[in-house]
Write an enzyme that holds these catalytic residues in place. Structure first.
Site, PDB file in Angstrom:
ATOM      1  N   CYS A 367       0.815  -1.221   0.000  1.00  0.00           N
ATOM      2  CA  CYS A 367       0.000   0.000   0.000  1.00  0.00           C
ATOM      3  C   CYS A 367       0.845   1.266   0.000  1.00  0.00           C
ATOM      4  O   CYS A 367       0.625   2.188  -0.804  1.00  0.00           O
ATOM      5  CB  CYS A 367      -0.964  -0.012   1.185  1.00  0.00           C
ATOM      6  N   HIS A 412      -2.588   1.203   6.992  1.00  0.00           N
ATOM      7  CA  HIS A 412      -2.911   1.091   5.567  1.00  0.00           C
ATOM      8  C   HIS A 412      -3.225   2.479   5.035  1.00  0.00           C
ATOM      9  O   HIS A 412      -3.714   3.345   5.771  1.00  0.00           O
ATOM     10  CB  HIS A 412      -4.110   0.165   5.360  1.00  0.00           C
ATOM     11  N   HIS A 424      -6.054   1.754  -4.073  1.00  0.00           N
ATOM     12  CA  HIS A 424      -4.999   1.320  -3.144  1.00  0.00           C
ATOM     13  C   HIS A 424      -4.556  -0.096  -3.479  1.00  0.00           C
ATOM     14  O   HIS A 424      -5.269  -0.853  -4.144  1.00  0.00           O
ATOM     15  CB  HIS A 424      -5.504   1.379  -1.700  1.00  0.00           C
TER      16      HIS A 424
END
Length: 450
Positions: A367, A412, A424
């Site tokens: 990510c 994240h 993402h």
């Protein structure tokens, strides 16, 4: 016991009645007949006894007949009750067998999942020489329409996608075997059916809440058991939700016709060309920006040098005139930057795998690697980890965020693309994907562009 006592009594009295009825026969033999009895007893007494005995026998016989009728009625009722019991037992057994059969029935009974090295051909008939109408690749699913036994083996007539035809059964698994690998080869999703759903740390309503999930958002399902579904949200979060509040669906790859395969290959070629062109255009734009920055820097340096020279010439004056100091321009954002960042980030959806610690938009990213590389392409330098990126720039509210802002979830991070969505690098099952911006609890929103 009551009926036994009645029967014994009736039987004994009946025997007496029979004995009396047989007296004439005994008289012939001189044994206790009427004449014989009259010699032992007074005749009138004997007559009285006989009349009384006959009356008693008649009354007792009537009672016996009545008792027998009652007993017969009760026996009939008992037999009917037994018949009902037997009928009910048979019905219960049938219901149980039906329930067991339904319980054993599996949605995978008519589903075949291919297990091949690459692909197998689908033919118009159960014959290896028949015309090929399509292909089914490994771990793809088909519905079994019929089973055909031939001299060269068993074939399934299948339907998958837009293709209908025949394939040998050797290339498939069905039933329990198919169900066992469904979570491995299928795309199992849980769609939240309530406004906000708690993702819990364990398969229990008493366990702690990990994060909150958004309605109508789809999440990857790892397994199902005892009324709970185990979900993988991103690479950093796995938890459980009650199956009552999600709709589970399983999507498999399907067969593809020869025409569809040709169209898909052409579409893939065009998509690759479009991505390459987009990257080339972005590279040209970046080169132009770099050239512009360099030219600005050169102009600044020339201005600074000129100012310093002028200051040297005038340093003999009573007051020293300081040359103006010109700072290099900051990397200010323009509206085009945000749009270009979003378009560039979206070009990797479905094309780049998730790799933990990865930094390549070609071979794989995680990510924060995805975010860093996308922004690096446009000249922005961001730290490597999601936690560090989540504190960059300035904080903005959800009502103020714009495409290109970062959405940080704690462990994240994603890029907001507008329309209530983010792009993402989620996890190894999905790679780079698009999700609802609040598909899990949001920690902060950061503006790193300006």
């Amino acid at each position: 016991m009551k009926w036994n006592r009645v029967l014994l009594r009736v039987a004994s009295v009946g025997m007496a009645g029979s004995l009396l009825a047989a007296t004439p026969a005994f008289a012939d033999r001189g044994l206790y007949g009427v004449a014989g009895i009259s010699t032992l007893f007074n005749a009138s007494a004997v007559e009285e006894v006989m009349v009384s005995g006959v009356a008693q026998v008649e009354a007792t016989s009537a009672a016996y007949l009545n008792a027998r009728n009652v007993l017969a009625d009760n026996n009939t009722k008992y037999e009917m009750t037994q018949a009902e019991k037997e009928e009910r037992a048979e019905l219960a057994s049938s219901i149980q067998e039906t329930a067991e059969a339904e319980q054993k029935a599996s949605p995978y009974d008519n589903v075949a999942i291919s297990q091949v090295n690459n692909y197998v051909n689908i033919r118009t008939a159960a014959d290896e020489e028949a015309e090929i109408v399509g292909k089914i690749y490994n771990n793809a699913a088909a519905t079994i329409l019929d089973t055909v036994n031939t001299d060269n083996g068993t074939w399934y007539q299948i339907e998958s996608g837009s293709v209908k035809g025949y394939i040998k059964s050797d290339y498939f698994v069905t039933g329990e075997e198919a169900e066992a690998i469904a979570f491995e080869v299928g795309d199992v999703k849980a769609t939240v059916s309530t406004e906000t759903l708690r993702l819990r740390s364990e398969a229990s309503l008493d366990s702690s809440t990990v994060t909150l999930l958004s309605e109508d958002e789809k999440y990857d399902v790892l397994s199902q058991k005892d009324g709970f579904a185990k979900l993988k949200i991103d690479d950093d979060i796995v938890g459980y939700v009650s199956s009552d509040y999600v709709e589970i669906t399983v999507d498999f790859s399907k067969a593809i016709s020869l025409e569809e395969e040709a169209e898909a290959l052409e579409a893939k070629r065009k998509a690759e060309e479009s991505i390459a062109a987009s990257k080339e255009e972005a590279a040209r734009e970046e080169a132009q920006k770099t050239e512009t920055r360099q030219e600005t820097q050169r102009e600044t340096e020339r201005a600074t040098t000129k100012a310093e020279t002028q200051a040297t010439r005038e340093e003999t004056k009573a007051e020293t005139t300081k040359a103006p100091q010109t700072e290099a321009p900051k990397n200010e954002s323009v509206s085009g930057d945000r749009s270009a960042i979003v378009d560039y980030a979206l070009s990797f959806v479905g094309n780049v795998p998730y790799v933990y610690g990865g930094n390549s938009l070609s071979t794989g990213v995680d990510c924060s690697g995805f975010v860093q590389q996308v922004y690096k392409h446009f000249g922005y330098s961001l730290p490597r980890t999601s936690d560090s990126q989540g504190s960059c720039g300035s904080s903005v509210s959800s009502s103020e965020m714009r495409p290109g802002d970062l959405v940080y979830y704690g462990g994240h991070i994603a890029i907001y693309i507008g329309g209530g969505e983010v792009v993402h690098a989620s996890n190894e099952r999905t790679g780079v994907k698009v999700s609802t911006w609040n598909y899990r609890s949001v920690r902060s929103i950061r503006n790193v562009i300006g």
